[in-house]
Scaffold this active site. Structure first.
Site, mmCIF file in Angstrom:
data_model
loop_
_atom_site.group_PDB
_atom_site.id
_atom_site.type_symbol
_atom_site.label_atom_id
_atom_site.label_comp_id
_atom_site.label_asym_id
_atom_site.label_seq_id
_atom_site.Cartn_x
_atom_site.Cartn_y
_atom_site.Cartn_z
ATOM 1 C CG HIS A 25 -1.906 -1.054 1.352
ATOM 2 N ND1 HIS A 25 -1.919 -1.972 2.371
ATOM 3 C CD2 HIS A 25 -2.956 -1.368 0.552
ATOM 4 C CE1 HIS A 25 -2.941 -2.804 2.220
ATOM 5 N NE2 HIS A 25 -3.582 -2.473 1.107
ATOM 6 C CE LYS A 49 -11.916 -7.253 2.287
ATOM 7 N NZ LYS A 49 -10.663 -6.650 1.829
ATOM 8 N NE ARG A 98 -3.173 -6.653 -4.820
ATOM 9 C CZ ARG A 98 -3.982 -7.271 -3.980
ATOM 10 N NH1 ARG A 98 -3.505 -7.762 -2.857
ATOM 11 N NH2 ARG A 98 -5.262 -7.415 -4.262
ATOM 12 C CB SER A 136 -4.380 -6.782 4.787
ATOM 13 O OG SER A 136 -4.001 -5.568 4.209
#
Ligand code: COA
Length: 168
Positions: A25, A49, A98, A136
């Protein structure tokens, strides 16, 4: 597009869950800080989440991790991203890409956001390839299993993770 081009300060929002922030990040934040006058790292607070860290904890870790970069601020928001962006006079939303696997979801989100607010531009930035496999959850899992996370997160995040895992 006229209204947008009259905006003098180019403000971008970098939204996400940041649970916790990683070097991947931070790589994106640094790149965005070179392109825009101001970047707001914004923690989305209404997600499906179940976060490990509270919003305040996440904000604190982000602030500590990016303290050397002048044109960044940290915030949180509830509700629609496009509304938050408008309230903050942002011209762009930053998203990291990514790997190819990110593309489909990111494309969908960018197109929905464009439908909701045509003036808001989504800008995709690629982190360094050494972070292309990072997220994460992996960091949280490694921390919970006593794995080494030194190369994935700043020291302050590592310490907060260790404290959190001890309490669990
Ligand atoms: N380096 C490391 N990890 C990265 C990364 C990078 N550069 N970029 C993304 N990731 C990881 C994150 O850590 C996260 O990992 P996790 O799922 O294991 O926790 C994962 O990729 C997802 O990334 P994130 O950027 O946090 O996206 P998200 O899907 O959690 O959140 C929002 C997306 C918040 C932008 C979106 O849900 C939103 O805008 N919500 C507001 C409501 C709204 O407007 N909805 C309509 C949108 S169309």
């Amino acid at each position: 597009m006229n209204e947008m081009s009259e905006n003098k300060q180019k403000i971008a929002i970098y939204p996400g869950s940041f649970d916790p922030i990683t070097w991947g990040h931070i790589d994106i934040i640094k790149r965005a800080s070179l392109l825009f006058d101001h970047v707001i790292v914004a923690i989305a607070n209404n997600m499906n989440k179940q976060p490990l860290f509270t919003v305040d904890e996440r904000m604190e870790m982000i602030r500590a991790s990016i303290s050397g970069i002048a044109n960044i601020s940290v915030d949180s928001f509830q509700g629609l991203l496009v509304k938050y962006a408008r309230r903050n006079n942002a011209v762009a939303v930053i998203r990291g890409l990514r790997a190819v696997s990110d593309f489909e979801f990111e494309l969908q989100m960018a197109l929905v956001n464009r439908k909701l607010d045509e003036q808001l531009i989504t800008v995709f930035l690629m982190p360094h390839e050494k972070y292309s496999y990072l997220n994460s959850s992996i960091v949280r899992e490694l921390a919970s299993l006593d794995g080494n996370i030194d190369c994935f997160v700043p020291e302050i995040v590592k310490q907060k993770l260790l404290i959190k895992m001890r309490k669990k």
